[in-house]
Enzyme design. Structure first.
Site, PDB file in Angstrom:
ATOM      1  N   CYS A 117     -14.261   1.161   6.657  1.00  0.00           N
ATOM      2  CA  CYS A 117     -12.389   0.532   6.078  1.00  0.00           C
ATOM      3  C   CYS A 117     -12.399   0.738   4.616  1.00  0.00           C
ATOM      4  CB  CYS A 117     -13.107  -0.723   5.826  1.00  0.00           C
ATOM      5  SG  CYS A 117     -13.752  -1.844   7.738  1.00  0.00           S
TER       6      CYS A 117
ATOM      7  N   CYS B 171       1.001  -1.549   0.021  1.00  0.00           N
ATOM      8  CA  CYS B 171      -0.003   0.027  -0.492  1.00  0.00           C
ATOM      9  C   CYS B 171       0.785   1.623  -0.118  1.00  0.00           C
ATOM     10  CB  CYS B 171      -0.707  -0.129   0.939  1.00  0.00           C
ATOM     11  SG  CYS B 171      -2.282  -1.089   1.968  1.00  0.00           S
TER      12      CYS B 171
END
Length: 393
Positions: free
Chosen positions: A212, A82
């Site tokens: 999320c 990420c």
């Protein structure tokens, strides 16, 4: 002597849901062309390209950059989970700072699939095996998405340690949606109340669905250059990188059997300290921040790791609204990963783009008044954390 590194061009696409985006190379072309136009230069002036993506075959970076031109320049493919976008930026910055190039492009893109992240290679040891072992030791596994179990577990550990209310995590998502409502590039622009956030489906305590980040498709691009290149092209008073650091996991990530440490707390804390020391600027001097809010739990933890508030005081920091306009810091004015979206390879460059706009004073309704110092935090489990400080004089 290290050379100053300037950010002269930024660009990004509007983020989209999986199945609703263009091809990865088309998104990369759009972001790259926007950055070139922003810098007012031609692609043939780019000397190197660092192309970041996570999900794709080898040399997708070439296929993407070829849309901008076929000039034979070095193109290096980057994958750091990420934090891929900021890792490409890190390499581009090193090339300029070290005198190896005068103008470099960092390009990031991602065409993601629907649903939670999953492994692509099941015939070998996964790269996050050590992280998974910590989770197994501490809390075991269930059917929730693995990343949600990891970051949710870290949030639960924090909650048990300090008595933090579940609603405190939800309030971060409320802020994210409110900020994103002013961002035309964001995936989710609908404002949600705390009740709506908390009433969404439970994912993993204390996380609900709206806490999320979603799988996202998109691209971002950043052009860096030396002072000499900027002067030659008549670019005055650009945003520049005051300091940057990348850290990877420490022994504490695995040995302390802490979910908080396993998801990168010490990586963030050490990288931040290195940046503050190198820049001669402390957290208290920062005006605007884009941080890695893949889950609300990680944003809360990152407030403390970056030194925005003392350890154990993130709950007060949130309810005092010191993380938004009118408070001590404006965090994620873009809406962050939670609401802007999180196309893995593009995220770090989209963060950079937002902060450059902020320091230029061109962020429209999201503008942080008199912003002169910005901080970027981009985290990838597995692991790598890149923190970058930007300034404009």
């Amino acid at each position: 002597m290290k050379r100053r590194v300037n950010v002269i061009g930024v660009g990004m696409t509007k983020f989209a849901k999986p199945g609703a985006s263009a091809e990865y190379y088309e998104m990369a072309k759009e972001a790259g062309q926007k950055a070139l136009q922003d810098a007012n230069i031609q692609y043939n002036e780019i000397e190197q390209v660092f192309a970041g993506y996570v999900y794709g075959d080898s040399t997708c970076g070439q296929r993407a950059a070829y849309e901008l031109g076929l000039t034979g320049v070095p193109i290096v493919n980057v994958n750091n989970n990420c934090s891929t976008g900021s890792s490409a930026l890190f390499l581009a910055r090193q090339a300029i700072e070290g005198g190896l190039a005068e103008c470099v492009l960092a390009l990031g893109f991602e065409k993601m699939e629907k649903g939670a992240l999953g492994a692509k290679f099941n015939d070998r040891e996964p790269p996050m095996g050590q992280h998974a072992q910590v989770m197994l030791n501490v809390q075991g596994f269930n059917s929730a998405p693995p990343a949600a179990q990891m970051f949710g577990g870290a949030g639960r550990e924090y909650r048990w340690k300090y008595g933090t209310k579940k609603e405190t995590f939800g309030q971060i998502a409320v802020k994210a949606r409110k900020h994103a409502s002013n961002n035309p590039y964001a995936l989710f622009g609908q404002v949600l109340s705390l009740d709506e956030i908390m009433a969404s489906d439970n994912v993993f305590d204390p996380l609900t669905r709206f806490q999320c980040c979603p799988p996202t498709c998109g691209a971002g691009a950043v052009i860096l250059c030396s002072d000499e290149f900027a002067k030659k092209h008549g670019i005055s008073n650009p945003v520049y990188i005051a300091a940057q650091s990348m850290t990877t996991d420490y022994a504490s990530s695995f040995q302390e059997q802490s979910m908080i440490k396993m998801v990168g707390y010490d990586m963030t804390k050490q990288a931040a300290n290195q940046v503050y020391e190198a820049a001669g600027i402390g957290a208290e001097d920062v005006d605007v921040i884009e941080l890695h809010d893949c889950f609300t739990a990680n944003e809360l933890l990152t407030y403390e790791a970056l030194g925005l508030c003392p350890e154990g005081e993130a709950e007060k920091f949130i309810w005092d609204a010191d993380n938004t306009y009118g408070g001590k810091y404006v965090t994620n004015p873009s809406g962050g990963l939670l609401s802007k979206g999180h196309p893995l390879g593009a995220t770090g460059l989209a963060q950079c783009t937002e902060l450059v706009w902020q320091l230029r004073g061109t962020a429209d309704q999201r503008q942080v008044a008199n912003a002169r110092i910005a901080l970027q935090h981009n985290l990838g489990l597995g692991g790598a954390c890149v923190i970058t400080m930007y300034r404009r004089d």
